[in-house]
Design an enzyme around this catalytic site. Structure first.
Site, PDB file in Angstrom:
ATOM      1  N   CYS A  86       0.774 -71.292 107.356  1.00  0.00           N
ATOM      2  CA  CYS A  86       0.211 -72.617 107.600  1.00  0.00           C
ATOM      3  C   CYS A  86      -1.316 -72.626 107.529  1.00  0.00           C
ATOM      4  CB  CYS A  86       0.652 -73.135 108.960  1.00  0.00           C
ATOM      5  SG  CYS A  86       2.412 -72.969 109.286  1.00  0.00           S
ATOM      6  N   HIS A 345       3.523 -81.818 106.725  1.00  0.00           N
ATOM      7  CA  HIS A 345       2.950 -80.472 106.799  1.00  0.00           C
ATOM      8  C   HIS A 345       3.283 -79.695 105.520  1.00  0.00           C
ATOM      9  CE1 HIS A 345       1.624 -76.656 108.037  1.00  0.00           C
ATOM     10  NE2 HIS A 345       2.588 -76.308 108.877  1.00  0.00           N
ATOM     11  N   CYS A 375      -1.956 -73.328 114.149  1.00  0.00           N
ATOM     12  CA  CYS A 375      -1.191 -72.104 114.304  1.00  0.00           C
ATOM     13  C   CYS A 375      -0.553 -71.779 112.955  1.00  0.00           C
ATOM     14  CB  CYS A 375      -0.136 -72.249 115.387  1.00  0.00           C
ATOM     15  SG  CYS A 375       1.086 -73.554 115.095  1.00  0.00           S
TER      16      CYS A 375
END
Length: 388
Positions: A86, A345, A375
């Site tokens: 991510c 996302h 995160c």
């Protein structure tokens, strides 16, 4: 050392994976498009580009940055692939800023590309047998207490650790949708989005120009009715309504020295002042955002009260809720135009998307300091601080 500035930041609209507008669009096409737009909008000569750095995740181990460079005729420009899940595209920007600040390079385009719709699923031979299984390469040794595809959720472990209720997380997620929809309707994202012409499965061509993941009909009542992802676990409070989506998108920032920008008469969108990455216990992967913010602010010599705007990725709503709770942040300064729960996302592109939105908003406001933090899979965190 010289200062590294952002002269432009651009992204595609964000699509819903597997059923959205980009479901038949490969990562190669997205990478080529976003690099072409970054070059066009930068105001810098293409031949001055020293490197292209793109994050990618779950995409088979190629080098999309080099692919896009060659596809755009930049045969003499190398490409670098980054994978920090991510936080990958935040790392791409950090790596670029480090190289420019140290004087090794002058112009780098950095960002990330992600398409959950078309990413491959590797087939592995089960050791000791001739059987095969489909799985992703591991990021940390398997542990029952840590989040992966078969055990507890990143969001759930953080919700338990900080005693967050489902109502808190649902309320954050619903507000995220409301903010994203309001931003779309008011044209906030118009300056940062590069529309893309998309060939659909039936051969028709459409122009994709507006984020499609935010839901206009989301309410607290509807969110409360969504079943938990793991109903077999007593009290499990993570649902599809308070977690991020699976998405497709690309984003890129053009970085150069302050001197080079001035020499070309370019207006800076902001200066990259600091960056940081951390590792955390994989059980509490969601803590990557909180811990990396502490490290980033310590490096920058700042406190939370010095920051005007925050982008804290909503991989799960529990992540920004816990960060705000622990740092005492004003929620009105966090994800003001939505984030993972609403916009979506697109894993390897999310960090660059966040920085793009942050830089444009700070520029509109005439100045300020912003932090993008998130995160990342396997128990990691990444953050970048920009100042206008």
């Amino acid at each position: 050392m010289t200062e590294t500035v952002i002269v432009d930041a651009v992204r595609t609209p964000i699509a819903t994976a597997r059923k959205g507008t980009l479901r038949d669009t490969s990562a190669e096409i997205l990478a080529t498009h976003i690099l072409a737009e970054a070059i066009r909008r930068s105001g810098l000569p293409p031949e001055s580009i020293d490197d292209v750095i793109f994050a990618e995740s779950h995409y088979g181990g190629g080098d999309l940055a080099r692919y896009a460079a060659v596809a755009n005729g930049l045969v003499n420009v190398p490409g670098q692939a980054v994978n920090r899940y991510c936080a990958g595209s935040l790392t791409s920007v950090a790596n670029a800023a480090g190289s420019i600040t140290s004087g090794m390079d002058t112009v780098i385009i950095a960002g990330g590309v992600n398409t959950n719709s078309t990413s491959p699923r590797p087939v592995w031979r089960v050791i000791g047998t001739e059987d095969t299984e489909t799985r992703l390469p591991p990021t940390f040794p398997y542990r029952e207490d840590a989040a992966d595809d078969t055990s507890l959720s990143v969001g759930w472990n953080i919700a338990q650790k900080y005693n967050l209720s489902r109502e808190q997380m649902d309320a954050w997620a619903v507000r995220s949708h409301e903010r994203a929809v309001a931003a779309i309707d008011s044209g906030v994202f118009d300056d940062e989005i590069a529309p893309i012409k998309v060939t659909q499965g039936d051969g028709t061509v459409v122009e994709f120009a507006v984020d499609e993941h935010p839901r206009r009909t989301t309410t607290l009542e509807k969110a409360a009715q969504v079943k938990p992802i793991h109903p077999e676990i007593e009290g499990f409070s993570i649902t599809a309504a308070n977690a991020s989506g699976a998405n497709d998108a690309a984003a890129a920032l053009t970085l150069t020295t302050a001197e080079n920008a001035s020499a070309h008469g370019l207006t800076s969108l902001g200066t990259v002042k600091a960056w940081a990455s951390v590792g955390v216990d994989p059980k509490f992967t969601g803590d990557g955002s909180l811990i990396v913010i502490h490290k980033l602010l310590e490096r920058a010599g700042l406190t939370p009260s010095d920051i005007n705007l925050w982008e804290i990725n909503e991989a799960f709503a529990s992540v920004p809720v816990s960060v705000c709770q622990e740092l005492g942040l004003d929620e009105n300064a966090v994800n003001i135009y939505g984030s993972g729960c609403s916009l979506g996302h697109p894993i390897a592109a999310s960090g660059a998307r966040m920085l793009t939105t942050l830089a444009h908003e700070l520029h509109r406001r005439g100045g300020g300091i912003g932090v993008a933090a998130m995160c990342a899979g396997g128990g990691q965190g990444g953050a970048v601080l920009v100042q206008v």
